[in-house]
Design a protein around this motif. Sequence first.
Motif, PDB file in Angstrom:
ATOM      1  N   LEU A 167      47.185  25.480  38.052  1.00  0.00           N
ATOM      2  CA  LEU A 167      45.961  25.643  38.846  1.00  0.00           C
ATOM      3  C   LEU A 167      45.684  27.122  39.097  1.00  0.00           C
ATOM      4  O   LEU A 167      44.538  27.572  38.991  1.00  0.00           O
ATOM      5  CB  LEU A 167      46.084  24.886  40.174  1.00  0.00           C
ATOM      6  N   ARG A 168      46.727  27.879  39.419  1.00  0.00           N
ATOM      7  CA  ARG A 168      46.543  29.322  39.641  1.00  0.00           C
ATOM      8  C   ARG A 168      45.983  29.997  38.392  1.00  0.00           C
ATOM      9  O   ARG A 168      45.055  30.805  38.481  1.00  0.00           O
ATOM     10  CB  ARG A 168      47.861  29.973  40.056  1.00  0.00           C
ATOM     11  N   SER A 169      46.514  29.635  37.226  1.00  0.00           N
ATOM     12  CA  SER A 169      46.022  30.221  35.972  1.00  0.00           C
ATOM     13  C   SER A 169      44.555  29.880  35.755  1.00  0.00           C
ATOM     14  O   SER A 169      43.755  30.731  35.348  1.00  0.00           O
ATOM     15  CB  SER A 169      46.852  29.711  34.792  1.00  0.00           C
ATOM     16  N   GLU A 170      44.207  28.620  36.024  1.00  0.00           N
ATOM     17  CA  GLU A 170      42.807  28.203  35.864  1.00  0.00           C
ATOM     18  C   GLU A 170      41.899  28.973  36.821  1.00  0.00           C
ATOM     19  O   GLU A 170      40.823  29.445  36.439  1.00  0.00           O
ATOM     20  CB  GLU A 170      42.685  26.700  36.104  1.00  0.00           C
ATOM     21  N   LEU A 171      42.324  29.115  38.063  1.00  0.00           N
ATOM     22  CA  LEU A 171      41.515  29.851  39.050  1.00  0.00           C
ATOM     23  C   LEU A 171      41.373  31.315  38.661  1.00  0.00           C
ATOM     24  O   LEU A 171      40.282  31.891  38.750  1.00  0.00           O
ATOM     25  CB  LEU A 171      42.159  29.730  40.441  1.00  0.00           C
ATOM     26  N   GLN A 172      42.470  31.913  38.213  1.00  0.00           N
ATOM     27  CA  GLN A 172      42.410  33.315  37.790  1.00  0.00           C
ATOM     28  C   GLN A 172      41.478  33.479  36.594  1.00  0.00           C
ATOM     29  O   GLN A 172      40.739  34.468  36.518  1.00  0.00           O
ATOM     30  CB  GLN A 172      43.814  33.833  37.468  1.00  0.00           C
ATOM     31  N   GLY A 173      41.505  32.499  35.686  1.00  0.00           N
ATOM     32  CA  GLY A 173      40.607  32.538  34.532  1.00  0.00           C
ATOM     33  C   GLY A 173      39.149  32.473  34.961  1.00  0.00           C
ATOM     34  O   GLY A 173      38.299  33.211  34.451  1.00  0.00           O
ATOM     35  N   LEU A 174      38.855  31.566  35.892  1.00  0.00           N
ATOM     36  CA  LEU A 174      37.479  31.475  36.396  1.00  0.00           C
ATOM     37  C   LEU A 174      37.048  32.788  37.043  1.00  0.00           C
ATOM     38  O   LEU A 174      35.938  33.280  36.806  1.00  0.00           O
ATOM     39  CB  LEU A 174      37.360  30.330  37.412  1.00  0.00           C
ATOM     40  N   LEU A 175      37.910  33.344  37.865  1.00  0.00           N
ATOM     41  CA  LEU A 175      37.562  34.576  38.574  1.00  0.00           C
ATOM     42  C   LEU A 175      37.425  35.772  37.629  1.00  0.00           C
ATOM     43  O   LEU A 175      36.593  36.655  37.866  1.00  0.00           O
ATOM     44  CB  LEU A 175      38.597  34.873  39.668  1.00  0.00           C
ATOM     45  N   SER A 176      38.211  35.780  36.556  1.00  0.00           N
ATOM     46  CA  SER A 176      38.130  36.913  35.624  1.00  0.00           C
ATOM     47  C   SER A 176      36.825  36.919  34.829  1.00  0.00           C
ATOM     48  O   SER A 176      36.426  37.947  34.308  1.00  0.00           O
ATOM     49  CB  SER A 176      39.332  36.914  34.670  1.00  0.00           C
ATOM     50  N   HIS A 177      36.157  35.769  34.729  1.00  0.00           N
ATOM     51  CA  HIS A 177      34.884  35.679  34.005  1.00  0.00           C
ATOM     52  C   HIS A 177      33.704  35.437  34.959  1.00  0.00           C
ATOM     53  O   HIS A 177      32.654  34.964  34.548  1.00  0.00           O
ATOM     54  CB  HIS A 177      34.937  34.552  32.959  1.00  0.00           C
ATOM     55  N   TRP A 178      33.890  35.743  36.212  1.00  0.00           N
ATOM     56  CA  TRP A 178      32.884  35.454  37.240  1.00  0.00           C
ATOM     57  C   TRP A 178      31.623  36.278  37.010  1.00  0.00           C
ATOM     58  O   TRP A 178      31.685  37.466  36.743  1.00  0.00           O
ATOM     59  CB  TRP A 178      33.454  35.770  38.620  1.00  0.00           C
ATOM     60  N   GLN A 179      30.482  35.609  37.141  1.00  0.00           N
ATOM     61  CA  GLN A 179      29.187  36.280  37.028  1.00  0.00           C
ATOM     62  C   GLN A 179      28.475  36.152  38.368  1.00  0.00           C
ATOM     63  O   GLN A 179      28.147  35.044  38.798  1.00  0.00           O
ATOM     64  CB  GLN A 179      28.327  35.619  35.953  1.00  0.00           C
ATOM     65  N   ASP A 180      28.252  37.290  39.000  1.00  0.00           N
ATOM     66  CA  ASP A 180      27.549  37.258  40.284  1.00  0.00           C
ATOM     67  C   ASP A 180      26.065  36.941  40.101  1.00  0.00           C
ATOM     68  O   ASP A 180      25.447  36.337  40.962  1.00  0.00           O
ATOM     69  CB  ASP A 180      27.711  38.588  41.029  1.00  0.00           C
ATOM     70  N   GLN A 181      25.496  37.328  38.989  1.00  0.00           N
ATOM     71  CA  GLN A 181      24.071  37.113  38.727  1.00  0.00           C
ATOM     72  C   GLN A 181      23.887  36.448  37.355  1.00  0.00           C
ATOM     73  O   GLN A 181      23.543  37.099  36.378  1.00  0.00           O
ATOM     74  CB  GLN A 181      23.307  38.447  38.772  1.00  0.00           C
ATOM     75  N   PRO A 182      24.102  35.127  37.262  1.00  0.00           N
ATOM     76  CA  PRO A 182      23.890  34.457  35.975  1.00  0.00           C
ATOM     77  C   PRO A 182      22.397  34.448  35.633  1.00  0.00           C
ATOM     78  O   PRO A 182      21.545  34.650  36.488  1.00  0.00           O
ATOM     79  CB  PRO A 182      24.416  33.039  36.213  1.00  0.00           C
ATOM     80  N   SER A 183      22.123  34.181  34.395  1.00  0.00           N
ATOM     81  CA  SER A 183      20.721  34.170  33.957  1.00  0.00           C
ATOM     82  C   SER A 183      19.965  33.075  34.704  1.00  0.00           C
ATOM     83  O   SER A 183      20.549  32.075  35.127  1.00  0.00           O
ATOM     84  CB  SER A 183      20.635  33.926  32.453  1.00  0.00           C
ATOM     85  N   ALA A 184      18.663  33.248  34.829  1.00  0.00           N
ATOM     86  CA  ALA A 184      17.817  32.281  35.546  1.00  0.00           C
ATOM     87  C   ALA A 184      17.861  30.920  34.855  1.00  0.00           C
ATOM     88  O   ALA A 184      17.853  29.876  35.522  1.00  0.00           O
ATOM     89  CB  ALA A 184      16.388  32.794  35.637  1.00  0.00           C
ATOM     90  N   GLU A 185      17.908  30.910  33.548  1.00  0.00           N
ATOM     91  CA  GLU A 185      17.945  29.654  32.795  1.00  0.00           C
ATOM     92  C   GLU A 185      19.218  28.864  33.120  1.00  0.00           C
ATOM     93  O   GLU A 185      19.169  27.669  33.385  1.00  0.00           O
ATOM     94  CB  GLU A 185      17.871  29.943  31.291  1.00  0.00           C
TER      95      GLU A 185
END
Length: 146
Positions: A111-129
């Motif tokens: 679970l920690r690895s999965e969470l770290q993976g999500l956070l490492s690719h986090w986008q604060d401003q995803p595209s509008a689409e």
Amino acid sequence: MIALTLEKTLQIGEVAALSDLPIKTIRYYEEQGLLTPTVSRSKSNYRLFETSVLQRLAFIKRSQSLGLSLREIRDLLIVHDQGQLPCEDVKQNLQRKVEQVTEQIEALQGLRSELQGLLSHWQDQPSAEIAAQTICPNLQVGIALK
């Protein structure tokens, strides 16, 4: 001359104070059959505890702190009440707990690895689409929308 040794009995409030357990917990343990040989009732229906209940309560508390369930603890106490030491049963229970804890640690590491993976690719401003098609694009990455 016959020497009688009358063991002092304790009322529930005294047991609670000496064991550092709430009265409600002691009543619950009694209802679950964990205190059976150490508790009786007075003529006025008050609970009277043998002083040995304190050792029993300490065993219950310690066993719970090691992850044993009340059912497991009750089974160990039954063995003890039959005049046997339940040490082998305790050992087997603790070995099972070690296996369970190991599995939990492995699951938490995944679970920690999965969470770290999500956070490492986090986008604060995803595209509008993308934002229009998901609730939170960062959590729903890779989910095919139909």
